[in-house]
Design a protein around this motif. Structure first.
Motif, PDB file in Angstrom:
ATOM      1  N   LEU A  90       0.823  -1.210   0.000  1.00  0.00           N
ATOM      2  CA  LEU A  90       0.000   0.000   0.000  1.00  0.00           C
ATOM      3  C   LEU A  90       0.856   1.257   0.000  1.00  0.00           C
ATOM      4  CD1 LEU A  90      -2.987   0.855   0.107  1.00  0.00           C
ATOM      5  CD2 LEU A  90      -2.791   0.916   2.589  1.00  0.00           C
ATOM      6  N   THR A  91       1.915   1.261   0.792  1.00  0.00           N
ATOM      7  CA  THR A  91       2.766   2.461   0.879  1.00  0.00           C
ATOM      8  C   THR A  91       3.606   2.666  -0.380  1.00  0.00           C
ATOM      9  OG1 THR A  91       4.432   1.120   2.027  1.00  0.00           O
ATOM     10  CG2 THR A  91       2.880   2.374   3.386  1.00  0.00           C
ATOM     11  N   THR A  92       3.977   1.585  -1.066  1.00  0.00           N
ATOM     12  CA  THR A  92       4.777   1.721  -2.293  1.00  0.00           C
ATOM     13  C   THR A  92       3.928   1.934  -3.530  1.00  0.00           C
ATOM     14  OG1 THR A  92       4.801  -0.700  -2.507  1.00  0.00           O
ATOM     15  CG2 THR A  92       6.655   0.338  -1.363  1.00  0.00           C
ATOM     16  N   ALA A  93       2.602   1.810  -3.406  1.00  0.00           N
ATOM     17  CA  ALA A  93       1.671   2.060  -4.508  1.00  0.00           C
ATOM     18  C   ALA A  93       1.996   1.201  -5.714  1.00  0.00           C
ATOM     19  CB  ALA A  93       1.663   3.546  -4.877  1.00  0.00           C
ATOM     20  N   LYS A  94       2.344  -0.069  -5.480  1.00  0.00           N
ATOM     21  CA  LYS A  94       2.665  -0.977  -6.573  1.00  0.00           C
ATOM     22  C   LYS A  94       1.531  -1.947  -6.883  1.00  0.00           C
ATOM     23  CE  LYS A  94       7.670  -1.063  -5.719  1.00  0.00           C
ATOM     24  NZ  LYS A  94       8.837  -1.942  -5.426  1.00  0.00           N
ATOM     25  N   GLY A  95       0.462  -1.873  -6.155  1.00  0.00           N
ATOM     26  CA  GLY A  95      -0.556  -2.893  -6.286  1.00  0.00           C
ATOM     27  C   GLY A  95      -1.615  -2.629  -7.324  1.00  0.00           C
ATOM     28  N   GLY A  96      -1.641  -1.431  -7.887  1.00  0.00           N
ATOM     29  CA  GLY A  96      -2.733  -1.124  -8.780  1.00  0.00           C
ATOM     30  C   GLY A  96      -4.041  -1.007  -8.029  1.00  0.00           C
ATOM     31  N   SER A  97      -5.128  -0.851  -8.750  1.00  0.00           N
ATOM     32  CA  SER A  97      -6.419  -0.670  -8.092  1.00  0.00           C
ATOM     33  C   SER A  97      -6.848  -1.917  -7.328  1.00  0.00           C
ATOM     34  CB  SER A  97      -7.475  -0.297  -9.129  1.00  0.00           C
ATOM     35  OG  SER A  97      -7.566  -1.320 -10.128  1.00  0.00           O
ATOM     36  N   LEU A  98      -6.700  -3.082  -7.954  1.00  0.00           N
ATOM     37  CA  LEU A  98      -7.133  -4.312  -7.305  1.00  0.00           C
ATOM     38  C   LEU A  98      -6.237  -4.656  -6.115  1.00  0.00           C
ATOM     39  CD1 LEU A  98      -9.110  -6.665  -7.308  1.00  0.00           C
ATOM     40  CD2 LEU A  98      -7.551  -7.889  -8.837  1.00  0.00           C
ATOM     41  N   GLY A  99      -4.930  -4.589  -6.307  1.00  0.00           N
ATOM     42  CA  GLY A  99      -4.015  -4.905  -5.216  1.00  0.00           C
ATOM     43  C   GLY A  99      -4.134  -3.934  -4.062  1.00  0.00           C
ATOM     44  N   THR A 100      -4.315  -2.646  -4.367  1.00  0.00           N
ATOM     45  CA  THR A 100      -4.475  -1.644  -3.305  1.00  0.00           C
ATOM     46  C   THR A 100      -5.730  -1.897  -2.498  1.00  0.00           C
ATOM     47  OG1 THR A 100      -3.281   0.003  -4.621  1.00  0.00           O
ATOM     48  CG2 THR A 100      -4.678   0.825  -2.833  1.00  0.00           C
ATOM     49  N   PHE A 101      -6.815  -2.219  -3.202  1.00  0.00           N
ATOM     50  CA  PHE A 101      -8.066  -2.512  -2.506  1.00  0.00           C
ATOM     51  C   PHE A 101      -7.900  -3.719  -1.586  1.00  0.00           C
ATOM     52  CE2 PHE A 101     -12.626  -4.194  -2.980  1.00  0.00           C
ATOM     53  CZ  PHE A 101     -13.023  -3.534  -1.829  1.00  0.00           C
ATOM     54  N   GLY A 102      -7.265  -4.763  -2.086  1.00  0.00           N
ATOM     55  CA  GLY A 102      -7.051  -5.936  -1.252  1.00  0.00           C
ATOM     56  C   GLY A 102      -6.157  -5.653  -0.065  1.00  0.00           C
ATOM     57  N   ALA A 103      -5.116  -4.831  -0.246  1.00  0.00           N
ATOM     58  CA  ALA A 103      -4.225  -4.486   0.867  1.00  0.00           C
ATOM     59  C   ALA A 103      -4.963  -3.707   1.936  1.00  0.00           C
ATOM     60  CB  ALA A 103      -3.032  -3.693   0.340  1.00  0.00           C
ATOM     61  N   ILE A 104      -5.839  -2.791   1.522  1.00  0.00           N
ATOM     62  CA  ILE A 104      -6.617  -2.014   2.497  1.00  0.00           C
ATOM     63  C   ILE A 104      -7.518  -2.930   3.309  1.00  0.00           C
ATOM     64  CG2 ILE A 104      -8.430  -0.276   2.724  1.00  0.00           C
ATOM     65  CD1 ILE A 104      -7.211   1.166   0.334  1.00  0.00           C
ATOM     66  N   VAL A 105      -8.167  -3.866   2.632  1.00  0.00           N
ATOM     67  CA  VAL A 105      -9.048  -4.807   3.349  1.00  0.00           C
ATOM     68  C   VAL A 105      -8.242  -5.653   4.321  1.00  0.00           C
ATOM     69  CG1 VAL A 105     -10.634  -6.742   3.087  1.00  0.00           C
ATOM     70  CG2 VAL A 105     -10.699  -4.851   1.459  1.00  0.00           C
ATOM     71  N   ALA A 106      -7.040  -6.082   3.908  1.00  0.00           N
ATOM     72  CA  ALA A 106      -6.209  -6.907   4.795  1.00  0.00           C
ATOM     73  C   ALA A 106      -5.784  -6.131   6.031  1.00  0.00           C
ATOM     74  CB  ALA A 106      -4.986  -7.405   4.039  1.00  0.00           C
ATOM     75  N   ILE A 107      -5.477  -4.845   5.874  1.00  0.00           N
ATOM     76  CA  ILE A 107      -5.055  -4.033   7.022  1.00  0.00           C
ATOM     77  C   ILE A 107      -6.240  -3.759   7.942  1.00  0.00           C
ATOM     78  CG2 ILE A 107      -4.157  -1.773   7.696  1.00  0.00           C
ATOM     79  CD1 ILE A 107      -2.499  -1.843   5.110  1.00  0.00           C
ATOM     80  N   LEU A 108      -7.394  -3.443   7.357  1.00  0.00           N
ATOM     81  CA  LEU A 108      -8.580  -3.212   8.193  1.00  0.00           C
ATOM     82  C   LEU A 108      -9.008  -4.481   8.920  1.00  0.00           C
ATOM     83  CD1 LEU A 108     -10.799  -0.950   5.893  1.00  0.00           C
ATOM     84  CD2 LEU A 108      -9.473  -0.266   7.903  1.00  0.00           C
ATOM     85  N   GLY A 109      -8.700  -5.631   8.330  1.00  0.00           N
ATOM     86  CA  GLY A 109      -9.062  -6.888   8.976  1.00  0.00           C
ATOM     87  C   GLY A 109      -8.381  -7.094  10.310  1.00  0.00           C
ATOM     88  N   LEU A 110      -7.255  -6.400  10.540  1.00  0.00           N
ATOM     89  CA  LEU A 110      -6.582  -6.520  11.831  1.00  0.00           C
ATOM     90  C   LEU A 110      -7.462  -6.018  12.974  1.00  0.00           C
ATOM     91  CD1 LEU A 110      -2.994  -5.282  10.878  1.00  0.00           C
ATOM     92  CD2 LEU A 110      -3.731  -7.641  11.272  1.00  0.00           C
TER      93      LEU A 110
END
Length: 669
Positions: A200-220
């Motif tokens: 998420l911080t390196t902005a390498k995930g694109g739209s789909l990867g960024t969305f998934g990373a946000i969900v994974a972090i909120l899941g904590l």
């Protein structure tokens, strides 16, 4: 039929000779070159990956020559089987190895479990919202169940997030070229929240990867927020069990005794109650009342009970000067005292306090329910020192019916009288008749008749006549020389109470008690008479004529209070996970990406092409190769052999023919 040898022989990998010696067309030549590249293992430009001994060695040329004992069909079958063993079998093996990743079924089932776990949390807290804490077997608590469901939701969501982020990696490289180092960034993100945060911080995930990373972090935060949904508060809960207090319907406790002037004597519990009311001075005259309140906090609806009431009236306006008759017509005023028309008096000015009691006679000079009447007189007010202020108070005790409002707070009984019913009937019992009923009857508010037995009434009157004898308190100089053994002064006390101090002589202990209360408290005499009445009422309610009265028991109960605001995050997280999985499924289909997800075999079977691997052969250390991977952009493409590989952007954009010729040049070099 005799075998005829072929006219034309050639070695596999050499250009066939046209029978008419006509050069082949460019199209035919291109097909033949592709045929040689793909199917001729003896061509000097063929792939060398089949020889494990040298990456650049060529497979020994197989010269197919026909003999009189061979047929052309046999040779063709041999070559075909070799090619099949080298190409068809590996591809089928890869499909078998990747077959488990060819569907989203497992992720859909895991997400269904996650949705069910979060829905169960909401359902459980909704079920117990506002209710007492559940009493489940084995001491399982509500928080334990919520924590378990939150853990299940987190675990099953991680399956969906891991597969989705891994598939987002292949989608990313299928859609466009990206730095090769992004492959590792996606792989780290699929393994946990730390990798997701880096993606998420390196902005390498694109739209789909960024969305998934946000969900994974909120899941904590799903677990902590889920446990914050249910809190516990306390409230008062009423129950009609465990709250009992007695009330007296009648009182007949008395013993026949010739020592009393009335022929009856009180029972010992009543005597103890009288002394307790006079001398305990605990401000809790009803402390001995036996009641039941299991919770320590109870309340009762107002109820009636037979009681003893007191009444005190200020009669100071009736005081007159009194001089003993033996003083004649010209008395010494310093030797005179005061009196009231009721018959009480202070003998001399030296008497600062006096108590005069009147017991009702058998001729009916007072209401039949009266037990005693007492007149208190004094020369000093309780709060004015060294000043002559004559005063007089008349008090009485009589049977009555009280309406009580009772409650127990933290184990302490509190009772207030809300209504009093008296019987002022005057009865002459001087000539008793066998047919006459001389009991005291008092009608309560609920049309219930309460009874005080005649024997009990006469026993109290006779005993009170003995203990409430007339007496006074004196503070004179002549009294200082008296001995404490003198019969006319039973109690000698040197005390300081209120404004009164010094050595004081009392006739009885009861006079001392009233004197003390008068100077110690405002309205002290009325207070002591009230304690005496309440203590006697307690004795009435503890005798056999009492009946239990049920009330409500108030207990402090812990209950579940739901804070619905904390339920927003778990719901948002699991719904976002659902949207992320749907997005991964849709983008996989629209981008025509193979469903490889997190398979390690996919990276082995469909790794880097030859030219991209050669870019990294010059570097030895892994760190240097990682740095170089940040500069090399690759993309998924399909080569001439229908193999899906990762290759550099310029190779991926070429057609099959140009890629073939470029690869040949690199191999010849």
């Amino acid at each position: 039929m005799a075998y005829q040898p072929l006219k034309l022989q050639h070695t596999v990998g050499e250009e066939p000779v046209n029978e008419n010696d006509t050069p082949p067309s460019p199209i035919e030549q291109g097909h033949r070159e592709f045929h040689d590249f793909a199917f001729n293992p003896t061509s000097p430009r063929s792939v060398t990956a089949f020889d494990p001994t040298s990456p650049r060695s060529t497979i020994e040329s197989r010269t197919t020559k026909h003999t009189p004992h061979w047929s052309s069909s046999t040779n063709t079958t041999t070559v075909t089987s070799e090619i099949s063993s080298l190409q068809s079998d590996p591809k089928s093996g890869r499909k078998a190895a990747l077959s488990r990743n060819g569907t989203w079924t497992f992720e859909i089932l895991a997400l269904a479990v996650a949705l069910g776990a979060v829905a169960s949390i909401i359902g459980v807290v909704f079920r117990y919202n506002g209710r007492a804490l559940p009493d489940w077997p084995h001491d399982i608590t509500l928080n334990a169940l919520i924590a378990l469901l939150a853990t299940v939701a987190n675990a099953t969501m991680s399956v969906c997030l891991s597969s989705g982020l891994s598939q987002a990696k292949w989608i990313r490289f299928k859609q466009r070229a990206a730095p090769l180092s992004d492959m590792e960034a996606f792989d780290d993100a699929s393994r946990g929240s730390w990798g997701s945060m880096k993606l998420l911080t390196t902005a390498k995930g694109g739209s789909l990867g960024t969305f998934g990373a946000i969900v994974a972090i909120l899941g904590l935060a799903l677990g902590p927020f889920a446990q914050q949904i249910a809190t516990y508060k306390v409230r008062s809960v009423e129950s009609d069990v465990g709250a009992i207090i007695p009330r007296a319907l009648n009182y007949t406790g008395a013993l026949v005794g010739n020592t009393s002037s009335t022929g009856y004597v009180p029972i010992l519990p009543l005597k103890a109650a009288v002394y307790n009311g006079l001398f305990a001075e605990s401000n809790r005259p009803a402390a001995s009342l036996q009641f039941t309140c299991q919770s320590g906090n109870c309340a009762w609806e107002p109820f009636d009970t037979l009681a003893v009431c007191h009444e005190c009236t200020d009669i100071s306006s009736l005081i007159m000067r009194y001089c003993p008759p033996e003083m004649g017509l010209s008395p010494n005023m310093s030797s005179c005292g005061w009196q009231v028309p009721q018959g009480a008096h202070l003998n001399t000015s030296s008497d600062v306090f006096s108590m005069t009691s009147f017991i009702p006679s058998a001729y009916g000079d007072m209401p039949h329910s009266t037990m005693i009447r007492i007149i208190f007189m004094g020369t000093e007010l309780h709060n004015v020192k060294d000043a002559l202020n004559p005063w007089a108070t008349q008090c009485s005790l009589q049977a009555c019916v009280n309406t009580l409002s009772s409650s127990v707070i933290n184990g302490t009984l509190h009772e207030n009288v809300t209504q009093t019913v008296l019987n002022h009937t005057v009865v002459d019992i001087s000539s008793p008749k066998s047919t006459s009923d001389y009991h005291v009857y008092i009608q309560g508010k609920s049309d219930t008749s309460y009874l005080l037995g005649m024997g009990a009434l006469l026993s109290v009157r006779g005993w009170f006549g003995a203990i409430f004898t007339n007496g006074s308190a004196t503070r004179t100089t002549s009294d200082f020389s008296r001995s404490i053994t003198d019969s006319d002064r039973a109690v000698v006390v040197n005390l300081t109470v209120g404004i009164s101090s010094g050595e004081t002589f009392f006739d009885t202990d009861i006079v001392t008690a009233f004197y003390w209360n008068h100077y110690e408290y405002a309205g002290g005499i009325n207070m002591l008479m009230n304690d005496l009445a309440v203590s006697m009422t307690t004795a009435f309610r503890g005798f056999m004529g009492a009946v239990p009265t049920n009330g409500t028991s108030t207990t402090v109960e812990s209950y579940v209070h739901v804070r619905w605001g904390f339920a927003v995050l778990p719901v948002v997280v699991v719904v976002s996970c659902l949207l992320f999985l749907l997005a991964s499924m849709v983008m996989t289909r629209t981008s025509n990406t193979q469903l490889w997800k997190s398979s390690a075999l996919a990276a082995l079977f469909h790794g880097l092409d030859q030219e991209t691997r050669e870019k990294f052969q010059a570097e030895d250390s892994l760190h240097a190769k990682k740095k170089q991977a940040e500069e090399v952009k690759v993309k998924l493409y399909t080569d001439s052999r229908d193999e899906t590989l990762l290759g550099m952007q310029e190779m991926a954009s070429m057609g099959a023919g140009p890629r073939l010729r470029r690869w040949r040049r690199n191999m010849q070099a």
